[in-house]
Enzyme design. Structure first.
Site, short mmCIF file in Angstrom:
data_model
loop_
_atom_site.label_atom_id
_atom_site.label_comp_id
_atom_site.label_asym_id
_atom_site.label_seq_id
_atom_site.Cartn_x
_atom_site.Cartn_y
_atom_site.Cartn_z
N THR A 91 51.66 101.06 15.21
CA THR A 91 49.81 101.78 14.73
C THR A 91 49.19 100.75 13.68
O THR A 91 48.58 100.95 13.33
CB THR A 91 49.65 102.87 14.94
OG1 THR A 91 50.43 103.96 13.59
CG2 THR A 91 50.30 103.58 15.86
N GLY A 92 50.04 99.75 12.81
CA GLY A 92 49.36 99.41 12.13
C GLY A 92 48.89 97.62 12.34
O GLY A 92 48.25 97.71 13.06
N VAL A 131 54.34 99.17 5.55
CA VAL A 131 55.94 99.87 5.70
C VAL A 131 56.85 98.42 5.32
O VAL A 131 57.91 99.51 4.72
CB VAL A 131 55.54 101.06 6.72
CG1 VAL A 131 56.03 100.35 8.34
CG2 VAL A 131 56.77 102.57 6.36
N ASP A 132 57.08 98.40 5.93
CA ASP A 132 57.91 97.46 5.83
C ASP A 132 57.95 97.03 4.20
O ASP A 132 58.95 96.72 4.01
CB ASP A 132 58.18 96.35 7.06
CG ASP A 132 59.62 95.39 7.41
OD1 ASP A 132 61.05 95.80 6.95
OD2 ASP A 132 59.60 94.65 8.25
N ASP A 161 54.23 109.40 2.01
CA ASP A 161 54.50 107.79 1.27
C ASP A 161 55.86 107.60 1.80
O ASP A 161 57.03 108.64 1.30
CB ASP A 161 54.68 107.55 0.21
CG ASP A 161 55.35 106.04 -0.44
OD1 ASP A 161 56.45 105.10 0.79
OD2 ASP A 161 54.26 104.95 -1.31
N ILE A 162 56.78 107.15 2.77
CA ILE A 162 57.67 107.04 3.74
C ILE A 162 58.72 107.15 2.18
O ILE A 162 59.60 107.10 2.46
CB ILE A 162 58.54 105.77 4.89
CG1 ILE A 162 59.19 106.94 6.04
CG2 ILE A 162 57.77 104.99 4.26
CD1 ILE A 162 59.08 106.75 6.80
N TYR A 202 50.71 95.95 14.53
CA TYR A 202 50.94 95.73 15.79
C TYR A 202 49.59 96.64 16.93
O TYR A 202 49.92 95.82 18.24
CB TYR A 202 52.70 96.63 16.59
CG TYR A 202 53.36 95.43 15.82
CD1 TYR A 202 53.05 94.04 15.16
CD2 TYR A 202 54.61 95.12 16.09
CE1 TYR A 202 53.79 93.25 14.74
CE2 TYR A 202 55.13 94.41 15.69
CZ TYR A 202 55.35 93.29 14.57
OH TYR A 202 56.61 92.88 14.38
N1 AR6 Z 1 55.02 105.09 4.23
C1 AR6 Z 1 54.61 105.97 5.32
N2 AR6 Z 1 53.46 104.63 6.15
C2 AR6 Z 1 53.00 103.82 5.69
C3 AR6 Z 1 53.41 102.95 4.61
C4 AR6 Z 1 53.99 104.16 3.83
N3 AR6 Z 1 54.48 103.91 2.78
N4 AR6 Z 1 53.08 101.64 4.22
C5 AR6 Z 1 52.06 101.40 5.58
N5 AR6 Z 1 52.22 102.32 6.90
P1 AR6 Z 1 52.51 98.50 10.06
P2 AR6 Z 1 53.63 97.87 13.09
C6 AR6 Z 1 51.83 102.77 7.95
O1 AR6 Z 1 51.22 97.41 9.88
O2 AR6 Z 1 51.99 98.12 13.39
C7 AR6 Z 1 54.67 94.17 9.14
O3 AR6 Z 1 54.59 92.52 8.67
C8 AR6 Z 1 50.39 101.72 8.27
O4 AR6 Z 1 49.31 102.92 7.44
O5 AR6 Z 1 53.53 98.86 8.55
O6 AR6 Z 1 54.58 98.64 13.33
C9 AR6 Z 1 56.05 94.23 9.84
O7 AR6 Z 1 57.40 92.86 9.15
C10 AR6 Z 1 50.47 102.02 9.87
O8 AR6 Z 1 50.05 103.47 10.35
O9 AR6 Z 1 53.59 98.02 10.86
C11 AR6 Z 1 56.39 93.72 11.38
O10 AR6 Z 1 55.95 91.97 11.36
C12 AR6 Z 1 51.86 102.69 10.25
O11 AR6 Z 1 52.41 102.60 8.30
C13 AR6 Z 1 54.60 94.13 11.75
O12 AR6 Z 1 54.35 94.98 10.45
C14 AR6 Z 1 52.80 101.10 10.46
O13 AR6 Z 1 51.72 99.55 10.11
C15 AR6 Z 1 55.27 95.87 12.42
O14 AR6 Z 1 53.67 96.30 12.20
#
Ligand code: AR6
Length: 180
Positions: free
Chosen positions: A125-126, A40-41, A17-18, A128
């Site tokens: 990669t979430g 993650v945001d 977890d970041i 997006y």
């Molecule tokens: N620690 C580490 N990685 C995480 C955590 C965590 N606590 N939680 C989720 N991830 P995403 P994106 C991973 O969707 O694709 C937001 O709404 C997750 O499993 O968070 O860049 C923003 O506001 C995945 O592997 O980011 C933007 O609108 C990775 O983080 C949008 O999502 C990225 O997934 C950005 O989308």
């Protein structure tokens, strides 16, 4: 944990977890409005508290895709959060450039702020939708190239939330080790 040494610096990948990382900075996968969101945001803003959003609102009017901005870390262990905006995957040739640029700009902010360690999530990669196989290679290549010319950054850690994403990054790092 898997590591790759680049001169005096290290690229490390872990599953976790970041928000729990003790690096000086953590990266966030933000959107260009810097409006907060899920994934993650959402986790970073929840764990870090409202001062992070307050600072974003006070200092920045959004952030273009492929770039990044910096705030303090609020209640997090990390002193800084670097909010990077990756591309929404569109199958265009611009995607890779924008993703690479999101990581590179984040690393440039580290250099400017004398930050020697940062943990990144897997940007884009979430929700997006960027395929992890391709995104992991871009992320690792971009960091490796930057570290070659920037020994002031000692540690770049990728923190992958789920086991599937972790394994893909692990394979990409091993592949890189073989050709380096
Ligand atoms: N620690 C580490 N990685 C995480 C955590 C965590 N606590 N939680 C989720 N991830 P995403 P994106 C991973 O969707 O694709 C937001 O709404 C997750 O499993 O968070 O860049 C923003 O506001 C995945 O592997 O980011 C933007 O609108 C990775 O983080 C949008 O999502 C990225 O997934 C950005 O989308």
């Amino acid at each position: 944990m898997t590591q790759l040494r680049v001169n005096q610096s290290v690229i490390e990948i872990v599953q976790g977890d970041i928000t729990q990382q003790d690096t000086e900075a953590i990266g966030n996968a933000a959107n260009s409005r810097l409006a907060g969101g899920g994934g993650v945001d959402g986790a970073i803003h929840r764990a870090g508290g409202p001062s992070i959003m307050d600072e974003l609102r006070a200092k920045y009017k959004g952030c273009p895709t492929g770039s990044a901005v910096i705030t303090g870390g609020g209640n997090l262990k990390a002193k800084y959060v670097i909010h990077a905006v990756g591309p929404i995957y569109s199958r265009s040739s611009k995607d890779a450039k924008l993703l690479s640029s999101a990581y590179r700009t984040s690393l440039e902010l580290c250099t400017q702020h004398k930050i020697s360690s940062i943990a990144f999530p897997s940007i884009s990669t979430g929700v997006y939708g960027y395929p992890v196989e391709e995104a992991s290679r871009i992320a690792l290549d971009t960091v490796k190239e930057y570290l070659k010319g920037h020994p002031e950054i000692k540690l770049v850690r990728f923190v992958l939330f789920d086991n599937k994403t972790f394994k893909v990054y692990e394979d990409a790092l091993k592949e890189m080790e073989l050709i380096s």
